[in-house]
Design a protein around this motif. Structure first.
Motif, PDB file in Angstrom:
ATOM      1  N   ALA A  46       0.826  -1.209   0.000  1.00  0.00           N
ATOM      2  CA  ALA A  46       0.000   0.000   0.000  1.00  0.00           C
ATOM      3  C   ALA A  46       0.857   1.255   0.000  1.00  0.00           C
ATOM      4  O   ALA A  46       0.622   2.199  -0.768  1.00  0.00           O
ATOM      5  N   LYS A  47       1.857   1.275   0.850  1.00  0.00           N
ATOM      6  CA  LYS A  47       2.747   2.443   0.953  1.00  0.00           C
ATOM      7  C   LYS A  47       3.482   2.693  -0.363  1.00  0.00           C
ATOM      8  O   LYS A  47       3.512   3.827  -0.870  1.00  0.00           O
ATOM      9  N   ARG A  50       1.589   4.013  -3.443  1.00  0.00           N
ATOM     10  CA  ARG A  50       1.404   5.469  -3.396  1.00  0.00           C
ATOM     11  C   ARG A  50       2.699   6.203  -3.720  1.00  0.00           C
ATOM     12  O   ARG A  50       2.710   7.139  -4.526  1.00  0.00           O
ATOM     13  N   VAL A  59      -5.264   4.107  -3.287  1.00  0.00           N
ATOM     14  CA  VAL A  59      -5.048   2.858  -2.556  1.00  0.00           C
ATOM     15  C   VAL A  59      -5.933   2.822  -1.313  1.00  0.00           C
ATOM     16  O   VAL A  59      -5.909   3.749  -0.496  1.00  0.00           O
ATOM     17  N   VAL A 100      -2.873   6.787   2.004  1.00  0.00           N
ATOM     18  CA  VAL A 100      -3.587   5.511   1.904  1.00  0.00           C
ATOM     19  C   VAL A 100      -4.907   5.627   2.665  1.00  0.00           C
ATOM     20  O   VAL A 100      -4.939   6.061   3.813  1.00  0.00           O
TER      21      VAL A 100
END
Length: 424
Positions: A46-47, A50, A59, A100
């Motif tokens: 997720a990190k 982005r 996300v 996120v």
């Protein structure tokens, strides 16, 4: 994969002004990626989705817990040299620093054909790409006695760091001096191969200080120690002589929680003061229920270039839930590598660009044989296009020659760094 490749990928996304091919809840433009599970693999993916897309990809991370609790280092909580707070990191930075969108909920179903995730709370999330990182769940059907009322409240696995970790520590503190702590280990593969043996060391060190008449009994379903065997055996012989006893070929077939008794396939029953039963494992429930666990209905097969599922298009599976490649451990560090590789691949796929044809993963696993002295094993893995799997790079990595305090400092630095890499 080189940093330059990632930066070029991100810049191209911005230049192309990608728009989503799939309408999603929440509005906004740009491709939509939903990530299920905020462990080492999911949170990392997720990190980096982005970061490397320069925030062009939207996300959403679905995670039921308020904070990330690390399984690596959690055995030190059981041994008493760490607290659960010291291995807990909030998810806040994923939102504050990287944008996120985090939804605290559980996923009920995945509709891969319609590209929709349905949450327990009633929300439906549409996606262009889905990343499933559910960790492991347990094969309780192999231990019928654990289905009885109260059994799971009394007999801990503590193989998902959190409440059970704290409870097991309290059980050890309450155990009388002279009692027996019996831990059962499942047949490999399971999450964190050296983890049980590290736990035995942590409990043994606690006993040397607080309960010197007590004993640690390791009951391993495998023929022998599955990871760092000579190093752990050296510690048990030299540091914990008379406290730790190891028995291989002891596969647990049932548990009587009322009497704290373990039953085995070929061995006599064993009763102990405190039981720590680590069950056999499989991919997390959501992956199994969605039909993603194609290897004996237990583990998820993936394309190691992209981590796309072999069972569903546009769905990627990461972390401990996958069918591992030869020599690839189910570890926190490896899951972190999965997250980065998948993030880069998803960005390339959403752009219509070539996916990196030669991903390389590395793994380091530290094990505490005391509260300070540590051993490690390390490895490097590369993609093999002909065999379509990851292979260990010859001559890479290595194993400690002996436990020492300097490696302990390295291990604590490693944990701080990988927590930051995943969540900061």
């Amino acid at each position: 994969m080189q940093r330059r490749h990632f930066l070029q990928t991100g810049s191209a996304l911005g230049a192309m002004g990608l728009v989503s091919g799939c309408a999603t809840v929440g509005g906004g433009s740009g491709p939509k990626v939903v990530v299920i599970g905020g462990g080492y693999a999911g949170a990392t993916a997720a990190k980096y989705l982005r970061m490397w897309s320069e925030h062009k990809i939207q996300v959403t991370l679905v995670e039921p817990n308020d904070a990330f609790i690390s399984c690596p280092i959690s055995n030190l909580v059981i041994g008493g040299s760490k607290t659960i707070a010291e291995i807990t990191t909030p998810y806040d930075n994923l939102t504050k620093r990287h944008g996120v969108n985090i939804i605290k909920d559980r996923v009920n179903t995945i509709d891969a054909e319609k590209r929709i995730v349905k949450l327990a709370g009633g929300t439906e999330l549409a996606y262009d790409r889905l990343i499933v990182s559910p960790g492991v769940d347990f094969m309780w059907e192999t231990l019928p006695g654990m289905a009885k009322a109260g059994a799971k409240d009394k007999v801990m696995h503590a193989w998902k760091a959190g409440e059970q970790t704290v409870t097991l520590r309290k059980q050890l503190e309450a155990m009388p001096d002279g009692g027996v702590f019996a831990m059962s280990i499942p047949l490999a593969p399971y999450r964190c191969p050296p983890g049980p043996y590290e736990r035995a060391c942590q409990v043994a060190e606690y006993f040397t200080k607080a309960k010197p008449k007590s004993k640690v009994l390791i009951l391993d379903a495998n023929d022998d120690v599955t990871s760092k065997g000579p190093l752990f055996k050296k510690a048990w012989t030299e540091r914990y002589k008379g406290i730790v006893e190891y028995r291989g070929k002891h596969r647990v077939t049932d548990v009587d929680a009322a009497t704290n008794t373990l039953k085995f396939e070929f061995n006599d029953d064993i009763k102990a003061s405190v039981l720590n039963v680590i069950p056999e494992m499989r991919a997390g429930d959501i992956a199994v229920n969605a039909g993603l666990a194609t290897a004996n209905k237990r583990w998820c097969e993936v394309d190691f270039l992209t981590f796309e599922s072999k069972a569903a298009k546009n769905v990627h599976v990461l972390g401990d839930s996958i069918q591992i490649a030869p020599g690839m451990p189910k570890s926190g560090h490896m899951a972190n590598q999965h997250g980065k590789t998948c993030a880069a691949a998803v960005i390339a796929l959403l752009m219509g660009k070539e996916v990196n044809p030669m991903p390389i993963y590395n793994n380091t696993c530290y094990s505490f044989v005391s509260s300070e002295d540590v051993v490690h094993v390390a490895s490097v893995h590369r993609y093999d296009a002909e065999k379509k799997t990851m292979l260990t790079v010859p001559g890479s990595g290595g194993v400690s020659s002996a436990a020492n305090e300097l490696e302990g400092r390295y291990a604590h630095a490693w944990s701080r760094n990988i927590w930051a890499d995943t969540l900061a």
